[in-house]
Design a protein around this motif. Structure first.
Motif: not given
Length: 173
Positions: A9-16, A22-27, A71-74, A157-162
């Motif tokens: 999924l990430a490879k496709h998103a980068r290629a396009k 954008d991807l979330f809005g599309k799906l 999806l953002l995390d992915m 991993p994605k850093p999260y603030y709390y």
């Protein structure tokens, strides 16, 4: 299987040139991406590189669907600096200037991967990424792994603030 699905999924998103938004809005329909919609989308990607079993297991792990945050995390990749390395203005090391030095422990968001072709350039055997330092939002190119195999950045991993204690929220600084 989930890692392979994420990679495809990430490879496709980068290629396009698609951002996660954008991807979330599309799906998305109704605030989430269903497993069925995600399966149909991935199956439509030419040469997605997933075996049928990988696709089945990956989709099964996401049976509840994908939220925007998931999806953002992915699709967003983070790297942690494990050895001091320069962040430069251009992909080619010899033609660029140093933006600043990334220090051990610092996190960067990967914006672009660049595949090296040929062996004539100084960066032929280097793995480099365009990234943004989370500390000060400066952007540039950094080396993932040097030509001798030295690792400078490693996936993180994605850093999260709390908030650790109760505080009052403000609209601005």
């Amino acid at each position: 299987a989930t890692k392979a699905l994420r990679g495809a999924l990430a490879k496709h998103a980068r290629a396009k040139g698609l951002s996660a938004d954008d991807l979330f809005g599309k799906l998305a329909a109704g605030g989430a991406v269903t497993a069925a919609v995600l399966r149909k989308f991935i199956e439509a990607i030419p040469e997605h590189g997933l075996r049928a079993a990988q696709l089945d297991l990956g989709i099964d792990s996401l049976a509840a669907g994908l939220t925007k945050l998931t999806l953002l995390d992915m699709l967003t990749e983070y790297q942690k600096c494990v050895k001091d390395v320069a962040m430069t203005t251009m992909y080619e090391v010899k033609d660029s200037k140093t933006v600043r030095k990334l220090l051990v422990g610092e996190l960067v968001e990967v914006l672009e991967h660049k595949e090296t072709e040929g062996t004539g350039s100084a960066t032929a055997s280097l793995m480099r990424v365009r990234c943004r330092a989370l500390q000060d939002s400066k952007e540039g190119w950094a080396t993932l792994k040097g030509n001798q195999g030295t690792a400078f950045l490693e996936r993180a991993p994605k850093p999260y603030y709390y908030c650790e204690e109760e505080t009052t929220l403000q609209a601005a600084f």
